[in-house]
Scaffold this motif. Structure first.
Motif, PDB file in Angstrom:
ATOM      1  N   UNK A  22       0.783  -1.272   0.043  1.00  0.00           N
ATOM      2  CA  UNK A  22       0.067   0.001   0.041  1.00  0.00           C
ATOM      3  C   UNK A  22       0.819   1.262   0.241  1.00  0.00           C
ATOM      4  N   UNK A  23       2.032   1.204   0.354  1.00  0.00           N
ATOM      5  CA  UNK A  23       2.777   2.309   0.372  1.00  0.00           C
ATOM      6  C   UNK A  23       2.464   3.522   1.160  1.00  0.00           C
ATOM      7  N   UNK A  80      -1.485   4.279   6.743  1.00  0.00           N
ATOM      8  CA  UNK A  80      -1.025   5.170   7.643  1.00  0.00           C
ATOM      9  C   UNK A  80      -0.181   4.488   8.733  1.00  0.00           C
ATOM     10  N   UNK A  81       0.029   3.066   8.969  1.00  0.00           N
ATOM     11  CA  UNK A  81       0.989   2.548   9.766  1.00  0.00           C
ATOM     12  C   UNK A  81       2.065   2.102   9.245  1.00  0.00           C
ATOM     13  N   UNK A  82       2.351   2.721   7.960  1.00  0.00           N
ATOM     14  CA  UNK A  82       3.803   2.526   7.270  1.00  0.00           C
ATOM     15  C   UNK A  82       4.787   3.365   7.892  1.00  0.00           C
ATOM     16  N   UNK A  83       5.695   3.249   8.541  1.00  0.00           N
ATOM     17  CA  UNK A  83       6.841   4.160   9.267  1.00  0.00           C
ATOM     18  C   UNK A  83       7.191   5.000   8.209  1.00  0.00           C
ATOM     19  N   UNK A 122       5.598   7.118   6.578  1.00  0.00           N
ATOM     20  CA  UNK A 122       4.530   7.610   5.496  1.00  0.00           C
ATOM     21  C   UNK A 122       3.998   9.166   5.773  1.00  0.00           C
ATOM     22  N   UNK A 123       3.806   9.869   4.807  1.00  0.00           N
ATOM     23  CA  UNK A 123       3.364  11.159   5.327  1.00  0.00           C
ATOM     24  C   UNK A 123       1.630  11.295   5.561  1.00  0.00           C
ATOM     25  N   UNK A 124       1.261  10.155   5.449  1.00  0.00           N
ATOM     26  CA  UNK A 124      -0.243   9.965   5.491  1.00  0.00           C
ATOM     27  C   UNK A 124      -0.840  10.668   6.708  1.00  0.00           C
ATOM     28  N   UNK A 125      -2.081  11.002   6.809  1.00  0.00           N
ATOM     29  CA  UNK A 125      -2.861  11.683   7.850  1.00  0.00           C
ATOM     30  C   UNK A 125      -4.281  11.235   7.732  1.00  0.00           C
ATOM     31  N   UNK A 126      -5.053  11.326   8.796  1.00  0.00           N
ATOM     32  CA  UNK A 126      -6.193  10.612   9.019  1.00  0.00           C
ATOM     33  C   UNK A 126      -7.195  11.387   7.966  1.00  0.00           C
ATOM     34  N   UNK A 127      -7.129  12.631   7.794  1.00  0.00           N
ATOM     35  CA  UNK A 127      -8.265  13.175   7.079  1.00  0.00           C
ATOM     36  C   UNK A 127      -7.926  13.302   5.494  1.00  0.00           C
ATOM     37  N   UNK A 128      -6.850  12.781   5.145  1.00  0.00           N
ATOM     38  CA  UNK A 128      -6.389  12.597   3.768  1.00  0.00           C
ATOM     39  C   UNK A 128      -7.362  12.011   2.948  1.00  0.00           C
ATOM     40  N   UNK A 129      -7.645  12.553   1.560  1.00  0.00           N
ATOM     41  CA  UNK A 129      -8.490  12.156   0.746  1.00  0.00           C
ATOM     42  C   UNK A 129      -7.495  12.433  -0.746  1.00  0.00           C
ATOM     43  N   UNK A 130      -8.017  11.688  -2.006  1.00  0.00           N
ATOM     44  CA  UNK A 130      -7.213  11.995  -3.117  1.00  0.00           C
ATOM     45  C   UNK A 130      -7.740  13.408  -3.640  1.00  0.00           C
ATOM     46  N   UNK A 131      -6.819  13.955  -4.231  1.00  0.00           N
ATOM     47  CA  UNK A 131      -7.198  15.193  -5.050  1.00  0.00           C
ATOM     48  C   UNK A 131      -7.623  15.107  -6.406  1.00  0.00           C
ATOM     49  N   UNK A 132      -7.463  14.050  -6.769  1.00  0.00           N
ATOM     50  CA  UNK A 132      -7.909  13.446  -8.103  1.00  0.00           C
ATOM     51  C   UNK A 132      -9.470  12.601  -7.933  1.00  0.00           C
ATOM     52  N   UNK A 160       5.147  13.899  10.024  1.00  0.00           N
ATOM     53  CA  UNK A 160       4.862  13.485  11.123  1.00  0.00           C
ATOM     54  C   UNK A 160       3.527  13.665  11.524  1.00  0.00           C
ATOM     55  N   UNK A 161       2.715  14.360  10.793  1.00  0.00           N
ATOM     56  CA  UNK A 161       1.259  14.850  11.451  1.00  0.00           C
ATOM     57  C   UNK A 161       0.171  13.652  10.924  1.00  0.00           C
ATOM     58  N   UNK A 162      -0.375  13.157  11.872  1.00  0.00           N
ATOM     59  CA  UNK A 162      -1.434  12.316  11.813  1.00  0.00           C
ATOM     60  C   UNK A 162      -3.045  12.734  12.156  1.00  0.00           C
ATOM     61  N   UNK A 163      -3.093  13.317  13.223  1.00  0.00           N
ATOM     62  CA  UNK A 163      -4.444  13.505  13.796  1.00  0.00           C
ATOM     63  C   UNK A 163      -4.640  15.008  14.194  1.00  0.00           C
TER      64      UNK A 163
END
Length: 452
Positions: free
Chosen positions: A50-51, A55-58, A60-70, A171-174
């Protein structure tokens, strides 16, 4: 002994190609090799695929509110659309679910070595590679880097001393991070705008700092996701939005944001009118660039000051490939130089995902992986055509911009305009006599032998 970038040494017979990374790019590459019967090994340092969307991938820049922009209907892998039950702009959890379903549909999971990081690589005189992994050394015929572009955060250097906390957005998540704090978001890319919205809703006080103005594009036109206009030429899209934006968005300077210093699409536009909602309601305030820290305060270019507890720098990433020796690729402003952003001058070295684009990426990953697969098949079956392509890599210098003068910044060093990019991928495929993507090419029933 390292192989010279000149020439086209044939890979050692019988060795598999090595794919590093099992995010969307790595999965697209694995499918392209599997459908051709090309042997490969695939390494993923995380425990699952999943790359960045895990969100649990050490790291990753992913954060809880993220959505695709496409949008959903423009964002899937080739010949594997996202379910219509997904939101128009899918959430991170929907995207991760879709990516897992894709891997399962095409039988890709079994070929991945999880919890196995590639630490370094070396190419030998015969063109083969040795990969040093956490599970031991592996020999390979080619190295295909699919580890993405958002793992190496770029932090600004700000003079002065700051009493509060400074962090990069990686490092932002929530939004819980912002509770009871006065927060400044530095940077106004799409991630910075998202995080600023979280701060506007959760922080005691929220500010966003940007040195440059950006064009805002509404997410919907007449109830349809706005990226459905990609069929227009770029001048047509500019004309359309020159009419629509003044009516829907208006002049963003009224909320303290600077006027854009560039034409639309010369940098990535912002698809986040929610930020304008928060600005217009006073839940977040726009500030110019940061000059320095001064104890508990941040000083801005207009001389104003704000007391802040937390600074989040949404200031972008370098496209590092830490397991490849730095002299194997030329680099410009933190971006690797490769033909079509995929084929290194060094034979046997490839990349999928090392580009910024004004469109969705998954289908582009498929297109890139398809061409890499065709070339690797030629190395096995048609060496003369493989040599012809290596000469093309050396001599062809296509315009991937559609004439757009992208903003002079590190992010735009290898930025491509999607229409020009697709046109050139098609041109090269036709020139080489390669098979292009077509419906049914990647039939999962044929690939796995089972209905999915």
């Amino acid at each position: 002994m390292s192989a010279s970038p000149a020439g086209s040494p044939a890979p050692s017979a019988g060795l598999p190609a090595a794919i590093v990374g099992a995010g969307p790019a790595g999965l697209a590459m694995a499918r392209a090799l599997r459908v051709r019967g090309l042997p490969y090994v695939q390494f993923e340092r995380h425990r699952d695929l999943g790359g960045i969307w895990d969100i649990d991938n050490p790291g990753t820049p992913m954060y809880e509110s993220a959505h695709f922009i496409s949008s959903r209907d423009k964002s899937g892998f080739f010949d594997y659309p996202m379910p219509t039950s997904f939101a128009d702009y899918p959430s991170r959890t929907e995207i991760l679910h879709y990516t897992h379903a894709f891997a399962d549909a095409f039988g890709l999971r079994a070929g991945i070595e999880f919890d196995t990081a590639v630490e370094r690589t070396e190419q030998h005189a015969d063109g083969s590679w040795t990969l040093t992994t956490t599970a031991g050394p592996v020999r390979a015929s080619a190295l295909i880097c699919c580890t993405g572009v958002t793992w190496d955060p770029r932090m600004p250097v700000v003079p002065g001393h700051f009493d509060g906390q400074v962090m990069h957005s990686v490092g932002y998540r929530s939004p819980s991070l912002f509770a009871g704090r006065r927060v400044l978001i530095v940077g106004l890319g799409n991630s910075g705008a998202d995080i600023a919205c979280d701060a506007a809703a959760a922080a005691d006080a929220a500010f966003i700092s940007t040195r440059r103005g950006y064009h805002f594009i509404p997410k919907f036109l007449a109830g349809t996701p706005s990226d459905q206009t990609e069929w227009l030429p770029i001048w047509g899209e500019r004309l359309l939005y020159s009419v629509v934006r003044p009516l829907v968005v208006g002049d963003v300077r009224r909320w303290g944001l600077p006027k854009p210093d560039h034409k639309l699409f010369e940098t990535h536009p912002l698809l986040n009118t929610q930020l304008l909602h928060y600005l217009s309601h006073g839940d977040i305030a726009a500030k110019p660039g940061v000059v320095r820290f001064d104890g508990p305060e941040v000083v801005f270019t207009d001389g104003s000051r704000e007391r802040v507890d937390l600074v989040v720098c949404a200031t972008g990433y370098d496209m590092s490939i830490p397991y490849v020796p730095p002299d194997y690729l030329p680099w410009t402003q933190g971006r690797p130089e490769m033909y079509l952003n995929a084929f290194a001058a060094r034979p046997g070295l490839f990349g999928v995902s090392y580009l910024e684009v004004n469109s969705s990426a998954y289908t582009l990953f498929d297109r890139i992986a398809n061409l890499i697969g065709e070339h690797l098949a030629d190395l096995r079956d048609n060496p003369a055509r493989a040599r012809t392509f290596r000469e093309l890599v050396r001599t062809d210098h296509p315009d991937l911009s559609s004439g757009v003068k992208f903003v002079d910044s590190p992010r735009h060093t290898n930025y491509v305009e999607v229409r020009a990019y697709k046109k050139n991928l098609h041109r090269v495929a036709r020139l080489m006599g390669w098979t292009e993507l077509r419906a049914g090419r990647f039939d999962p029933i044929r690939m796995t032998g089972a209905h999915v």
